[in-house]
Write an enzyme that holds these catalytic residues in place. Structure first.
Site, PDB file in Angstrom:
ATOM      1  N   CYS A  28      15.529  37.093  -3.544  1.00 19.69           N
ATOM      2  CA  CYS A  28      14.560  36.136  -3.555  1.00 19.69           C
ATOM      3  C   CYS A  28      13.787  36.127  -5.000  1.00 19.69           C
ATOM      4  CB  CYS A  28      13.490  36.257  -2.267  1.00 19.69           C
ATOM      5  SG  CYS A  28      12.261  34.790  -1.986  1.00 19.69           S
TER       6      CYS A  28
ATOM      7  N   GLU B 272      17.618  42.105   3.841  1.00 17.29           N
ATOM      8  CA  GLU B 272      16.933  43.474   4.157  1.00 17.29           C
ATOM      9  C   GLU B 272      15.810  43.099   5.212  1.00 17.29           C
ATOM     10  OE1 GLU B 272      16.021  41.415   2.080  1.00 17.29           O
ATOM     11  OE2 GLU B 272      13.768  41.670   1.366  1.00 17.29           O
TER      12      GLU B 272
ATOM     13  N   HIS C  32      16.759  36.714   2.820  1.00 17.70           N
ATOM     14  CA  HIS C  32      16.568  38.138   2.774  1.00 17.70           C
ATOM     15  C   HIS C  32      17.436  39.016   3.658  1.00 17.70           C
ATOM     16  CE1 HIS C  32      12.630  38.143   0.469  1.00 17.70           C
ATOM     17  NE2 HIS C  32      12.562  36.762   0.990  1.00 17.70           N
TER      18      HIS C  32
END
Lengths: 231, 79
Positions: free
Chosen positions: A86, A205, A203
């Site tokens: 990002c 994560e 994302h």
């Protein structure tokens, strides 16, 4: 294998990335402040999401001149593994480590939603546990994720298999409705010439635990460990 | 923004202008305007530095173009 998470003023997914490495992967990880001039022997550096310097001027522009970016560039040129997520991706394009630019979403909205991305290159340190064409579900949360580059660069990216992920429908079509930001060719992630630097807007994560609704993102990190010869 | 790059802000402003009855307006592009005070011995030197700063930080040459004008500051106070 030791991970480092860069922290810039305005980073806000640094905790998520740190948590993922420490608690999900159970690997050593440390925060590296943007003013540092060395990477402290880390084997993989994560540039996390957020709004470095309030996105002033352009997202990632001011962070790309942080002192830590010098050792990061040297590390990347030596083949070190760098993952920009990002805002981290925005810092990587602003710093010139990846080509092109990320600018305002075409519909002008901040888009926070779940997306599907299609694996275009499954032969990278970040994707080796994936299958070509595999669909991964993970969230995006950005206002400036619209990937742009000139036509020569785009051709070069496709020719050398550097388009790593593309936004797709749940059926795997890389069509216009699946594109959350207007990116050229539905591009969600690209890599460097050597394949050791990956930038992606979604994302992983935030999609690495069943509790969070998807575990697909974990494949990115497990691939990194597999590349390193660890589990 | 370069002409080859779609400008979503410009498009939104153009639509809003049309909604206000200014339907004859087209090619709206939204850019940035910056002012800064620079100390240099000559205009040529100032110009060279502005060029360099535009290239390195102030603009992103992938998507943006820039023009600049240099004025002499009369009193060194920003205005």
């Amino acid at each position: 294998m030791k991970f480092g998470v860069l922290v810039f003023p305005g980073s806000n997914c640094d905790l998520d990335a740190y948590h993922l490495v420490r608690d999900v992967l159970e690997k050593p990880v440390k925060y590296i402040w943007h003013g540092e001039k060395k990477l402290d022997g880390c084997d993989c550096i994560i540039l996390p999401g957020g709004f470095t310097y309030g996105d002033y001027l352009r997202p990632g522009a001011i962070a790309s001149f942080s002192p830590v970016m010098e050792p990061l560039k040297e590390f990347a040129l030596r083949g070190g593994l760098v993952l920009g997520i990002c805002n981290g991706f925005q810092v990587l394009v602003e710093s010139g480590l990846l080509p092109g630019a990320l600018y305002r979403n075409l519909h002008l909205q901040f888009r926070c939603s779940s997306t599907h991305i299609k694996v275009e290159n499954a032969g990278l340190p970040f994707t080796n546990l994936m299958r070509p064409g595999q669909l991964l579900r993970m969230p995006v949360a950005h206002g400036d994720g619209n990937y742009y580059c000139d036509s020569d660069t785009l051709e070069e990216l496709f020719r050398h298999n550097r388009v790593v992920f593309r936004y797709a429908s749940p059926a795997g079509e890389t069509d216009q409705p699946s594109n959350p930001n207007g990116s050229l060719a539905n591009i969600a992630g690209i890599c460097s010439e050597g394949g050791n630097v990956l930038g992606m807007m979604p994302h992983p994560e935030r999609a690495a635990e069943a509790l969070l609704g998807s575990e697909d993102g974990r494949l990115v990190f497990q691939s990194i460990l597999a590349h390193w010869g660890e589990k | 923004m370069k002409k080859s790059v779609l400008d979503p802000q410009g498009a939104a402003v153009e639509k809003a202008l049309a909604a206000l009855g200014y339907g004859n307006v087209g090619r709206v592009r939204v850019g940035k305007y910056m002012e800064l005070l620079l100390e240099k011995a000559s205009e040529e030197e100032a110009s060279a530095q502005v060029e360099e700063m535009c290239r390195r930080l102030l603009t992103n040459p992938v998507i943006e173009e820039y023009t600049y004008r240099i004025y002499r500051a009369d009193d060194g106070v920003d205005k």
